[in-house]
Design a protein around this motif. Structure first.
Motif, PDB file in Angstrom:
ATOM      1  N   LEU A  48       0.821  -1.198   0.000  1.00  0.00           N
ATOM      2  CA  LEU A  48       0.000   0.000   0.000  1.00  0.00           C
ATOM      3  C   LEU A  48       0.861   1.256   0.000  1.00  0.00           C
ATOM      4  O   LEU A  48       0.538   2.241  -0.674  1.00  0.00           O
ATOM      5  CB  LEU A  48      -0.933   0.003   1.219  1.00  0.00           C
ATOM      6  N   CYS A  49       1.957   1.236   0.743  1.00  0.00           N
ATOM      7  CA  CYS A  49       2.869   2.380   0.764  1.00  0.00           C
ATOM      8  C   CYS A  49       3.394   2.677  -0.631  1.00  0.00           C
ATOM      9  O   CYS A  49       3.430   3.833  -1.078  1.00  0.00           O
ATOM     10  CB  CYS A  49       4.047   2.105   1.704  1.00  0.00           C
ATOM     11  N   GLU A  50       3.771   1.613  -1.326  1.00  0.00           N
ATOM     12  CA  GLU A  50       4.333   1.784  -2.670  1.00  0.00           C
ATOM     13  C   GLU A  50       3.269   2.246  -3.659  1.00  0.00           C
ATOM     14  O   GLU A  50       3.491   3.165  -4.458  1.00  0.00           O
ATOM     15  CB  GLU A  50       4.942   0.464  -3.141  1.00  0.00           C
ATOM     16  N   ARG A  51       2.102   1.637  -3.585  1.00  0.00           N
ATOM     17  CA  ARG A  51       1.043   1.967  -4.550  1.00  0.00           C
ATOM     18  C   ARG A  51       0.487   3.366  -4.352  1.00  0.00           C
ATOM     19  O   ARG A  51       0.215   4.080  -5.324  1.00  0.00           O
ATOM     20  CB  ARG A  51      -0.096   0.942  -4.451  1.00  0.00           C
ATOM     21  N   LEU A  52       0.331   3.775  -3.089  1.00  0.00           N
ATOM     22  CA  LEU A  52      -0.287   5.060  -2.793  1.00  0.00           C
ATOM     23  C   LEU A  52       0.718   6.170  -2.519  1.00  0.00           C
ATOM     24  O   LEU A  52       0.336   7.331  -2.384  1.00  0.00           O
ATOM     25  CB  LEU A  52      -1.239   4.914  -1.593  1.00  0.00           C
ATOM     26  N   GLY A  53       1.982   5.816  -2.436  1.00  0.00           N
ATOM     27  CA  GLY A  53       3.017   6.825  -2.239  1.00  0.00           C
ATOM     28  C   GLY A  53       2.974   7.496  -0.882  1.00  0.00           C
ATOM     29  O   GLY A  53       3.151   8.713  -0.784  1.00  0.00           O
ATOM     30  N   VAL A  54       2.723   6.702   0.154  1.00  0.00           N
ATOM     31  CA  VAL A  54       2.637   7.256   1.510  1.00  0.00           C
ATOM     32  C   VAL A  54       3.500   6.436   2.455  1.00  0.00           C
ATOM     33  O   VAL A  54       3.972   5.351   2.116  1.00  0.00           O
ATOM     34  CB  VAL A  54       1.174   7.274   2.015  1.00  0.00           C
ATOM     35  N   SER A  55       3.671   6.951   3.676  1.00  0.00           N
ATOM     36  CA  SER A  55       4.491   6.267   4.667  1.00  0.00           C
ATOM     37  C   SER A  55       3.707   5.167   5.375  1.00  0.00           C
ATOM     38  O   SER A  55       2.482   5.110   5.307  1.00  0.00           O
ATOM     39  CB  SER A  55       4.984   7.270   5.710  1.00  0.00           C
ATOM     40  N   ARG A  56       4.435   4.313   6.088  1.00  0.00           N
ATOM     41  CA  ARG A  56       3.796   3.235   6.841  1.00  0.00           C
ATOM     42  C   ARG A  56       2.878   3.787   7.924  1.00  0.00           C
ATOM     43  O   ARG A  56       1.825   3.219   8.206  1.00  0.00           O
ATOM     44  CB  ARG A  56       4.850   2.316   7.461  1.00  0.00           C
ATOM     45  N   SER A  57       3.274   4.886   8.541  1.00  0.00           N
ATOM     46  CA  SER A  57       2.438   5.452   9.607  1.00  0.00           C
ATOM     47  C   SER A  57       1.105   5.933   9.052  1.00  0.00           C
ATOM     48  O   SER A  57       0.055   5.783   9.701  1.00  0.00           O
ATOM     49  CB  SER A  57       3.168   6.601  10.308  1.00  0.00           C
ATOM     50  N   VAL A  58       1.111   6.497   7.854  1.00  0.00           N
ATOM     51  CA  VAL A  58      -0.128   6.940   7.223  1.00  0.00           C
ATOM     52  C   VAL A  58      -1.014   5.733   6.904  1.00  0.00           C
ATOM     53  O   VAL A  58      -2.228   5.759   7.140  1.00  0.00           O
ATOM     54  CB  VAL A  58       0.168   7.754   5.947  1.00  0.00           C
ATOM     55  N   VAL A  59      -0.410   4.679   6.374  1.00  0.00           N
ATOM     56  CA  VAL A  59      -1.162   3.460   6.065  1.00  0.00           C
ATOM     57  C   VAL A  59      -1.750   2.859   7.335  1.00  0.00           C
ATOM     58  O   VAL A  59      -2.919   2.450   7.363  1.00  0.00           O
ATOM     59  CB  VAL A  59      -0.271   2.438   5.341  1.00  0.00           C
ATOM     60  N   ARG A  60      -0.959   2.813   8.402  1.00  0.00           N
ATOM     61  CA  ARG A  60      -1.453   2.252   9.663  1.00  0.00           C
ATOM     62  C   ARG A  60      -2.683   3.008  10.176  1.00  0.00           C
ATOM     63  O   ARG A  60      -3.660   2.400  10.614  1.00  0.00           O
ATOM     64  CB  ARG A  60      -0.357   2.268  10.729  1.00  0.00           C
ATOM     65  N   GLU A  61      -2.624   4.331  10.128  1.00  0.00           N
ATOM     66  CA  GLU A  61      -3.763   5.132  10.577  1.00  0.00           C
ATOM     67  C   GLU A  61      -4.984   4.893   9.693  1.00  0.00           C
ATOM     68  O   GLU A  61      -6.115   4.817  10.176  1.00  0.00           O
ATOM     69  CB  GLU A  61      -3.395   6.616  10.584  1.00  0.00           C
TER      70      GLU A  61
END
Length: 250
Positions: A48-61
């Motif tokens: 998800l981080c790679e596909r959406l271009g965001v950090s792990r913390s953003v994905v976790r939230e």
């Protein structure tokens, strides 16, 4: 995130926030609702981080928020599993918004109208007894604004006023459980205001008149008339929607 234009939506926007985090929630939520990510799928934070271009913390939230809506279940050392519709919080305003934009919009509209059929009949009777006079007057003002919007063919304005109308009605019951449904109904009406698919955008003069009559019954504190008008208003809307989507004989 979805722009829920009812007065209540600010509370939900503040819960989800904005920016990258909101984008993650919105994208994944819509994909799950639409079935693009089927139930049972395991989604991984790194992907998800790679596909959406965001950090792990953003994905976790984002995953935490979707989990609170019943869309996913995070499992340590396994990943995050997408849950079936039976687990979704179907009255959460964001779930309502995503379903309204997806292929299940007909089913959702019918289900929510059936819910309103029972709830708003009761709510109208309680509100007729408990509404503050200034709130009853505001409901009548909103009904008048709906009539003006209908005459001007301003659909978005119509449903914006409609959402406020029903919010004041439900909150006017002074019943906290009933009042919480205002967010759900507001999200539904907002979806109708932005959607031109069959049954979503149509407004009838009869519906406008029923809103005016219901508002006047609340101002007059006429419990029976308020209940009867609320029942007629939602019943007619449900009937019109079912007729539009009835199976066609060959």
């Amino acid at each position: 995130m979805p722009d829920l234009t009812s007065a209540s939506s600010a509370r939900y926007r503040s819960r989800v926030g904005s920016g990258l985090y909101a984008h993650v929630v919105d994208v994944l939520g819509q994909e799950i609702i639409d079935g693009d990510i089927p139930a049972g799928t395991i989604v991984y934070a790194d992907q998800l981080c790679e596909r959406l271009g965001v950090s792990r913390s953003v994905v976790r939230e984002g995953i935490r928020t979707l989990s609170s809506m019943g869309l996913v279940e995070a499992r340590p050392q396994v990943g995050t599993r997408v849950l079936p519709p039976s687990q979704w919080d179907l009255i959460n305003p964001y779930v309502v918004k995503w379903r309204s934009q997806g292929p299940a919009y007909v089913t959702q509209m019918k289900q929510l109208l059936e819910l309103r059929l029972g709830i708003e009949h009761t709510a109208a009777g309680l509100a007729a007894q408990r509404l503050a006079p200034e709130d009853a007057a505001e409901i009548l003002d909103r009904a008048t604004a709906m009539r003006d919007a209908f005459a001007a063919h301003d659909t978005r304005r119509f449903f914006e006023m409609d959402a406020g109308f029903h919010r004041l009605l439900l909150e006017g019951t002074q019943n906290a459980v009933i009042a919480q449904l205002a967010d759900t109904i507001g999200a539904t009406l907002d979806a109708r205001g932005h959607d031109t698919r069959p049954g979503m955008h149509e407004i009838t003069a009869e519906s406008v008149e029923n809103h005016i009559q219901l508002a006047q019954a609340l101002v007059d504190r006429d419990v029976l008339r308020a209940q009867e008008t609320a029942l007629r208003l939602v019943s007619r809307t449900l009937g019109e929607f079912e007729q539009l989507h009835a199976p066609r004989s060959e």
